[in-house]
Design a protein around this motif. Structure first.
Motif, PDB file in Angstrom:
ATOM      1  N   VAL A 695      51.418  14.474 -10.707  1.00  0.00           N
ATOM      2  CA  VAL A 695      51.175  15.902 -10.506  1.00  0.00           C
ATOM      3  C   VAL A 695      49.898  16.300 -11.246  1.00  0.00           C
ATOM      4  O   VAL A 695      49.422  15.579 -12.130  1.00  0.00           O
ATOM      5  CB  VAL A 695      52.367  16.745 -11.021  1.00  0.00           C
ATOM      6  CG1 VAL A 695      53.616  16.474 -10.195  1.00  0.00           C
ATOM      7  CG2 VAL A 695      52.643  16.467 -12.499  1.00  0.00           C
ATOM      8  N   ILE A 697      48.182  19.400 -13.530  1.00  0.00           N
ATOM      9  CA  ILE A 697      48.560  20.579 -14.303  1.00  0.00           C
ATOM     10  C   ILE A 697      47.336  21.072 -15.076  1.00  0.00           C
ATOM     11  O   ILE A 697      46.684  20.301 -15.792  1.00  0.00           O
ATOM     12  CB  ILE A 697      49.702  20.264 -15.290  1.00  0.00           C
ATOM     13  CG1 ILE A 697      50.871  19.577 -14.569  1.00  0.00           C
ATOM     14  CG2 ILE A 697      50.191  21.540 -15.966  1.00  0.00           C
ATOM     15  CD1 ILE A 697      51.972  19.121 -15.491  1.00  0.00           C
ATOM     16  N   GLU A 701      49.274  25.298 -18.857  1.00  0.00           N
ATOM     17  CA  GLU A 701      50.273  25.660 -17.850  1.00  0.00           C
ATOM     18  C   GLU A 701      51.414  24.655 -17.824  1.00  0.00           C
ATOM     19  O   GLU A 701      51.303  23.537 -18.329  1.00  0.00           O
ATOM     20  CB  GLU A 701      49.621  25.758 -16.468  1.00  0.00           C
ATOM     21  CG  GLU A 701      48.619  26.897 -16.345  1.00  0.00           C
ATOM     22  CD  GLU A 701      48.129  27.095 -14.914  1.00  0.00           C
ATOM     23  OE1 GLU A 701      48.571  26.328 -14.028  1.00  0.00           O
ATOM     24  OE2 GLU A 701      47.315  28.011 -14.694  1.00  0.00           O
ATOM     25  N   LEU A 703      54.658  23.003 -15.258  1.00  0.00           N
ATOM     26  CA  LEU A 703      55.030  22.747 -13.866  1.00  0.00           C
ATOM     27  C   LEU A 703      56.426  22.153 -13.820  1.00  0.00           C
ATOM     28  O   LEU A 703      56.750  21.247 -14.605  1.00  0.00           O
ATOM     29  CB  LEU A 703      54.025  21.786 -13.227  1.00  0.00           C
ATOM     30  CG  LEU A 703      54.251  21.437 -11.752  1.00  0.00           C
ATOM     31  CD1 LEU A 703      53.987  22.658 -10.863  1.00  0.00           C
ATOM     32  CD2 LEU A 703      53.341  20.282 -11.331  1.00  0.00           C
TER      33      LEU A 703
END
Length: 768
Positions: A695, A697, A701, A703
């Motif tokens: 992923v 990010i 932040e 996720l």
């Protein structure tokens, strides 16, 4: 009579491929049938069936000529796997098949490709480890099925009522089946042609066969290639249980089985022949077991007629093999013309910009940051720096390819070398020290040391190449060649040298414990392909935040002294002093860098959200299975259930909240493991990978990364008698988070508990 296709059923497009293939085979003489069973099928001129060359292998380089000057060079599979990016793996397959179709339109490429290698890499010395997707059977299987889907799937024809009628873009082959993991063991003087892999049914089910099962059942591969070696005394290409019994009947192969090249010859020349085989015996046993095609067809056409005449092989068996082959060719459009969406592909679809971008991105995503003392990486200066570039791979060309054979007839190829790419970022003082991996000539060492003085940093490119690890060569140890280590120490001992960043090109892991904590940083770049230089430099200078994870365990050097390559066991064997293999069974004391290890220029934190209890409907009590508890715990009335007896449709949702606590945006690979209840007896895996996602990010932040796990599959284990069991108790859900200090690697897993309970039926369900 003149040839009239209207009178021939195999030319009738309204009929099924099976009917058409049978009609074609029925029209052939025995001599014509036999001639088609080698890799260079001559065709049948009287029926206007053209010749066909079956053998093509993109893993070793697609052969091309002056019409097509180059094809895209992708990283070696092991580095690609280090990205843990299933979307990327499939995209590479799609791009390779685009280029194959384009070359096929020029008449210079076939459509049947003997790729991918889905063997599990259990020994770090194996010369072909670079071709594999690593040591975890789940990852290897996921790589295989995604790459196969990328090669084979035709747009609009993914799901088909009759799989044997599903069109194919390119036909893939899952190889080498099975329990294959050595080339030439120098200590035992045994090679792959003579090796008898002694494997328990438990290890076969749990590890060696699992990726092939995924490749066939979920990838729907058009072919499987059996391996040279024997398995428990029986040649794998002559074992009816492995081929017809498992690949065809149990897994449902829609395609053909091919033996590895010269398998028949190797069976003939083995000093103690299997069942005292003659050439005709070997051929007969292979085709009766399920083989349809000889990878190198010199022996089959020569001896198969003898096998038929002696009553050792029936013509019916030959017919079945040919039907399997012709159905695949029909699915590829060999008889009716390729699918229209690929007819337009041509010269400008090969080695084009988008394909090169994908190859470079694959290398960037796979590169693994192993060590980064005081965050020296990424390299960053306000002014253009002066950097020393040293080491045998500093100006690498063919070494970037590993054991790939990408080249055209004139041996011309484009390489984006580390030296060339570094010149775009810095003023470079280049002094390699030595020009090959063995570094036999050390006269350049002083010049390399001198080049480091007065520079902001030194980049040292070391590692291996195909002279050390290859299809024919296993490594004798897991160290760098000795003079490369001497070069590193010579630079480290210089009081005027600049901070040292080491980049390693290799397939298998290397014991670098003698110096890894004394240098500023260490990066593993695998074999990154012809464009690998740009990917490496981009990572070093922070254009790409590294997120690669090791797909194999890197062991300490003495690990391989404790067990021979010929030992195939996964679990430790205390009686012989053999340690366990792979992250599932190895001990921490043997490990330098664990499977799944990889640092980033950012810091990522985890929180696991999972249910505390899961209820599973179980069968009646007589079908419950007893298991041993190591702590003397009294077993419940139903301690475990057989997965095949259960309704295994229970899915549990696991959510991992990943927070980027660093200052840089970046990709991150989430590795999700399961751990069995600690009170179950026997030698069970330390942990088991059940899911992974890559992923992206942004800094600051968080996720939510979701995993939907089948409880019966993700929390089960294989018992000693080879039954897959789901036990009750407190299972652990683990997210791997390996941290580095100045002296060690710390396995600091983040985990959560989930209790699995059984119930008789939904009427008795409790509220929890």
């Amino acid at each position: 009579m003149d040839f009239d296709p209207k009178r021939l059923h195999f030319c009738d497009k309204t009929l099924s491929y099976q009917v058409r293939a049978k009609d074609l085979v029925d029209r052939l003489t025995l001599e014509e049938k036999i001639a088609q069973l080698g890799d260079k099928a001559p065709g049948v001129p009287r029926l206007h069936i053209p010749p066909y060359i079956w053998r093509s292998d993109p893993a070793f380089g697609i052969k091309f000529n002056d019409t097509i000057h180059a094809v895209t060079s992708f990283p070696a599979v092991l580095l690609t796997t280090a990205s843990f990016n299933e979307t990327l793996w499939k995209a590479i397959g799609e791009t390779v098949s685009d280029e194959v179709r384009a070359m096929h339109n020029f008449g210079i490429a076939g459509l049947t490709y003997w790729d991918p290698n889905v063997n599990v890499a259990t020994d770090p010395r194996w010369g072909r480890i670079q071709e594999t997707a690593g040591e975890d059977p789940f990852v290897v299987g996921r790589y295989g099925l995604n790459y196969v889907r990328g090669l084979q799937d035709v747009q609009g024809h993914i799901n088909y009522p009759d799989p044997n009628a599903r069109p194919l873009k390119v036909a893939a082959t899952c190889k080498y089946y099975t329990a294959y993991g050595m080339e030439n063991d120098p200590t035992k003087k045994i090679d792959k042609y003579h090796f008898d892999a002694q494997v328990t049914v438990r290890d076969m089910m749990e590890t060696f066969n699992y990726p092939f099962e995924l490749c066939v059942k979920q990838g729907d591969a058009a072919s499987v290639m059996c391996s040279y070696n024997r398995v428990n005394g029986i040649p794998s290409c002559a074992d009816p249980n492995l081929l017809n019994g498992t690949v065809r009947e149990l897994w449902g192969l829609h395609g053909y089985i091919v033996d590895d090249c010269d398998w028949v010859l190797s069976m003939i020349l083995v000093p103690q022949k299997f069942l005292n085989d003659t050439p005709a015996d070997a051929i007969a046993q292979a085709y009766k077991a399920g083989v349809d095609l000889d990878c190198r067809g010199d022996y089959t056409p020569k001896y198969i007629m003898e096998a038929v005449n002696q009553g050792k092989l029936s013509e019916v068996t030959i017919d079945k093999a040919l039907i399997n082959l012709y159905v695949v060719l029909m699915r590829l459009g060999w008889f009716d013309g390729s699918p229209g969406i690929y007819n337009h592909l041509g010269r400008f679809d090969i080695h084009k910009g988008a394909n090169l971008d994908l190859a470079q991105e694959a290398a960037r995503q796979g590169i693994v940051l192993l060590h980064n003392d005081r965050d020296i990486l990424p390299l960053n200066w306000t002014n253009r720096p002066t950097i020393a570039l040293v080491g045998p791979h500093a100006n690498a060309t063919t070494a970037l390819l590993g054991n790939s054979r990408l080249k055209n007839d004139n041996n011309v190829f484009r390489y984006l070398r580390p030296l060339t790419m570094l010149q775009g970022y810095a003023n470079v003082k280049y002094a390699p020290g030595c020009f090959d991996v063995n570094c036999q000539d050390t006269s350049g060492f002083q010049a390399a040391v001198d080049a480091t003085e007065g520079t902001e940093a030194t980049l040292l490119f070391v590692g291996l190449d195909s002279s050390v690890e290859d299809e024919t060569s296993d490594r004798q140890n897991i160290y760098l060649p000795s003079n490369q280590q001497k070069l590193i120490n010579t630079i480290l001992e210089s009081p005027k040298s600049s901070p040292l960043v080491v980049v390693i090109l290799s397939g298998g892991g290397i014991d670098i414990s003698d110096w890894n904590w004394r240098v500023a940083a260490v990066v593993w770049a695998g074999y990154p392909g012809a464009d690998g230089g740009v990917a490496i430099i981009d990572v070093l200078f922070g254009k790409k935040n590294p997120a690669g994870r090791l797909p194999v365990t890197w062991y300490k050097g003495d690990y391989t002294n404790k067990l021979p390559m010929t030992s195939m066991q996964l679990r430790p064997n205390p009686d012989l002093g053999y340690p366990g293999r792979t992250y599932k069974f190895s001990a921490d004391k043997d490990v330098l860098y664990p499977f799944g290890y990889g640092q980033s220029y950012s810091e990522f934190n985890y929180t696991i959200l999972a249910p505390k209890f899961v209820l599973i409907e179980r069968p009646e009590l007589p079908k419950c299975r007893q298991i041993t508890f190591s702590d003397g715990t009294v077993a419940p009335d139903c301690p475990a259930i057989l997965v095949t007896d259960s309704i295994c449709n229970k899915v549990v949702k696991i959510t991992v909240v990943v927070t980027n606590a660093g200052k840089r945006d970046g990709a991150h690979v989430v590795l999700l493991y399961s751990k069995l209840p600690s009170n179950i007896g026997g030698t069970l895996p330390n942990k088991r990978l059940v899911g992974f996602q890559r992923v992206f990010i942004k800094s600051g932040e968080a996720l939510e990364v979701g995993f939907d796990l089948n409880v019966c599959k993700s929390f089960s284990f294989v018992s000693e008698d080879a039954y897959e069991l789901l036990p009750v108790g407190d299972h652990s859900i683990v997210v791997g988070q390996d941290l580095s200090t100045d002296t060690a690697i710390i396995n600091q897993d983040v985990s959560a508990k989930m209790s699995i309970m059984f119930q008789m039926g939904t009427a008795n369900q409790q509220k929890l």
